[in-house]
Design a protein around this motif. Structure first.
Motif, PDB file in Angstrom:
ATOM      1  N   THR A  85      -2.184   3.386  -1.939  1.00  0.00           N
ATOM      2  CA  THR A  85      -3.178   3.733  -0.925  1.00  0.00           C
ATOM      3  C   THR A  85      -4.541   3.914  -1.586  1.00  0.00           C
ATOM      4  O   THR A  85      -4.655   4.003  -2.814  1.00  0.00           O
ATOM      5  CB  THR A  85      -2.799   5.040  -0.203  1.00  0.00           C
ATOM      6  OG1 THR A  85      -2.814   6.126  -1.153  1.00  0.00           O
ATOM      7  CG2 THR A  85      -1.410   4.920   0.415  1.00  0.00           C
ATOM      8  N   ALA A  86      -5.576   3.988  -0.739  1.00  0.00           N
ATOM      9  CA  ALA A  86      -6.931   4.182  -1.262  1.00  0.00           C
ATOM     10  C   ALA A  86      -7.038   5.494  -2.017  1.00  0.00           C
ATOM     11  O   ALA A  86      -7.669   5.575  -3.074  1.00  0.00           O
ATOM     12  CB  ALA A  86      -7.941   4.125  -0.127  1.00  0.00           C
ATOM     13  N   ALA A  87      -6.405   6.553  -1.485  1.00  0.00           N
ATOM     14  CA  ALA A  87      -6.464   7.859  -2.139  1.00  0.00           C
ATOM     15  C   ALA A  87      -5.821   7.816  -3.519  1.00  0.00           C
ATOM     16  O   ALA A  87      -6.337   8.395  -4.482  1.00  0.00           O
ATOM     17  CB  ALA A  87      -5.777   8.912  -1.260  1.00  0.00           C
ATOM     18  N   GLU A  88      -4.702   7.110  -3.638  1.00  0.00           N
ATOM     19  CA  GLU A  88      -4.024   7.009  -4.934  1.00  0.00           C
ATOM     20  C   GLU A  88      -4.860   6.218  -5.933  1.00  0.00           C
ATOM     21  O   GLU A  88      -4.921   6.553  -7.121  1.00  0.00           O
ATOM     22  CB  GLU A  88      -2.653   6.359  -4.750  1.00  0.00           C
ATOM     23  CG  GLU A  88      -1.659   7.237  -3.982  1.00  0.00           C
ATOM     24  CD  GLU A  88      -0.340   6.524  -3.746  1.00  0.00           C
ATOM     25  OE1 GLU A  88      -0.240   5.332  -4.090  1.00  0.00           O
ATOM     26  OE2 GLU A  88       0.591   7.158  -3.218  1.00  0.00           O
ATOM     27  N   LYS A  89      -5.505   5.162  -5.465  1.00  0.00           N
ATOM     28  CA  LYS A  89      -6.353   4.370  -6.358  1.00  0.00           C
ATOM     29  C   LYS A  89      -7.540   5.190  -6.855  1.00  0.00           C
ATOM     30  O   LYS A  89      -7.915   5.125  -8.034  1.00  0.00           O
ATOM     31  CB  LYS A  89      -6.845   3.103  -5.640  1.00  0.00           C
ATOM     32  CG  LYS A  89      -5.759   2.062  -5.391  1.00  0.00           C
ATOM     33  CD  LYS A  89      -6.337   0.819  -4.757  1.00  0.00           C
ATOM     34  CE  LYS A  89      -5.240  -0.192  -4.457  1.00  0.00           C
ATOM     35  NZ  LYS A  89      -4.595  -0.681  -5.690  1.00  0.00           N
ATOM     36  N   LEU A  90      -8.149   5.965  -5.957  1.00  0.00           N
ATOM     37  CA  LEU A  90      -9.311   6.765  -6.346  1.00  0.00           C
ATOM     38  C   LEU A  90      -8.941   7.818  -7.379  1.00  0.00           C
ATOM     39  O   LEU A  90      -9.754   8.175  -8.236  1.00  0.00           O
ATOM     40  CB  LEU A  90      -9.933   7.425  -5.120  1.00  0.00           C
ATOM     41  CG  LEU A  90     -10.611   6.477  -4.114  1.00  0.00           C
ATOM     42  CD1 LEU A  90     -11.155   7.250  -2.924  1.00  0.00           C
ATOM     43  CD2 LEU A  90     -11.717   5.671  -4.777  1.00  0.00           C
ATOM     44  N   LYS A  91      -7.712   8.324  -7.328  1.00  0.00           N
ATOM     45  CA  LYS A  91      -7.280   9.297  -8.321  1.00  0.00           C
ATOM     46  C   LYS A  91      -7.207   8.682  -9.716  1.00  0.00           C
ATOM     47  O   LYS A  91      -7.419   9.372 -10.720  1.00  0.00           O
ATOM     48  CB  LYS A  91      -5.916   9.871  -7.928  1.00  0.00           C
ATOM     49  CG  LYS A  91      -5.960  10.839  -6.761  1.00  0.00           C
ATOM     50  CD  LYS A  91      -4.575  11.398  -6.458  1.00  0.00           C
ATOM     51  CE  LYS A  91      -4.622  12.374  -5.286  1.00  0.00           C
ATOM     52  NZ  LYS A  91      -3.263  12.913  -4.968  1.00  0.00           N
TER      53      LYS A  91
END
Length: 381
Positions: free
Chosen positions: A213-219
């Motif tokens: 997900t986008a949130a996982e990538k941003l982390k």
């Protein structure tokens, strides 16, 4: 005697001149040139994106009631606290309306008080009392609305921040429907940098960083840096905290948001900068920019071959560092290149190689920059 000496001197001058010409024409040996051995290594490549800077909160201050500005308590650029008074509107007319509304409340209350004992004695029906109570509630509501409007005449700051422009001065008539706000209070303790990626850049981003997900990538995205308008690097690192889940069909871009702390107030809302995203590029070749020259749009470098003879070769690069090109094709590890004086060389020319330190190998994380500057869309409120 003088006549005999003249021919002898002439002959000596001719012999001396011929000797100098022979010395000048004598062949010279190979000249020394600095060289380096090509190495494959890892490097941190920075992708750059043009960004608009906005405060964490940009609050437009608007009046809730019509009125003339009676007092302006702040100035442009002033730092204010939450709850601090900003403007005072003239409310004399509202005060008169409030007095009339208060009188209506009192009259309605008197009527209720008069009817209540009569209902208790069953002299009149309860309907009359309930009607009087309804009129009292209506009068109280009208009075409360006017009193609230009077309160709206004093305008306070809803957040901590910095005052923007003040387009209206004391005496100006303002109203809630005006297109221009009284001012803007910008909270710049944390500054947000909005930038965009096109479809190709977004695809590379998604392939580079792990996450479903986008949130996982941003982390998994490392901290980013910010270049200011004077080309200096901001001393606080930032973090990409959000990305738009949809591609803008009109511009073909997706918006990202990075956040930077601003304890010294260096960053200002409305200014611009360049967000630099670091990406580890493995097994790449870096060569000094001085070693590369261009001919008809092609980048060429001299390679030292057998017998210390040089040969020009076309290379392909992708991005630069301060001193090095990132070579994607045309060179192999272990080859020797001439790093200075390429303008003096010709193919098959023999040189004396002088090995120099490989500046790219001295830094395990040699910094390279892939210039990917993009225009950004205005920050979404």
């Amino acid at each position: 005697m003088k006549k005999k000496l003249l021919p002898i001197l002439a002959v000596l001058l001719i012999i001396s001149s011929c000797g100098k010409k022979e010395q000048q024409a004598a062949p010279q040996g190979p000249a020394p040139f600095p060289v380096q051995t090509v190495m494959v290594q890892d490097a941190t490549v920075y992708q750059e994106y043009t960004a608009n800077l906005e405060g964490q909160q940009n609050v437009e201050i608007r009046p809730k009631v019509n009125g003339f500005i009676q007092k302006v308590y702040v100035d442009e650029g002033q730092v204010v606290k939450k709850g601090q008074i900003l403007f005072k509107l003239e409310t004399q007319t509202l005060n008169q309306d409030a007095s009339a509304a208060k009188a209506m409340v009192q009259a309605a209350q008197v009527e209720v008080d008069r009817l209540k004992p009569l209902v208790d004695r069953q002299i009149i029906s309860n309907v009359q009392l309930e009607t009087a109570k309804a009129k009292l509630a209506q009068a109280k509501s009208a009075y409360g609305s006017i009193a609230a409007n009077i309160g709206y005449g004093t305008i306070y700051s809803p957040v901590n921040g910095v005052i923007g422009s003040l387009p209206f001065k004391e005496g100006s008539l303002v109203n809630p429907s005006s297109e221009t706000p009284l001012t803007t209070v910008s909270d710049t303790k944390i500054v947000r940098a909005y930038f965009t990626m096109n479809e190709k850049q977004l695809l590379f981003f998604n392939k580079t960083f792990n996450g479903a997900t986008a949130a996982e990538k941003l982390k998994s995205v490392p901290e980013v840096s910010l270049l200011l308008v004077d080309n200096s690097e901001y001393d606080q690192k930032g973090k990409i905290t959000a990305m738009n889940g949809l591609m803008n069909a009109t511009t073909g871009t997706t918006e990202f948001r990075a956040e930077f702390k601003n304890p010294q107030g260096i960053l200002r809302s409305g200014s611009s900068g360049i967000v630099r995203l670091p990406i580890i590029d493995k097994n790449i070749i870096l060569v000094p920019q001085n070693a590369v020259f261009e001919v008809q749009g092609k980048q060429i470098i001299y390679v030292v071959e057998k017998g210390n003879k040089v040969k020009s070769r076309i290379i392909v690069t992708n991005g630069t560092s301060d001193l090095n090109f990132i070579v994607t094709s045309g060179l192999s590890e272990g080859e020797v290149i001439v790093v200075e004086g390429a303008s003096k060389l010709k193919d098959d020319m023999e040189i004396v190689p002088q090995q120099t330190k490989n500046s790219t190998s001295e830094k395990s994380d040699a910094v390279a920059i892939d210039s990917v500057k993009t225009n950004t869309t205005p920050a979404k409120k």
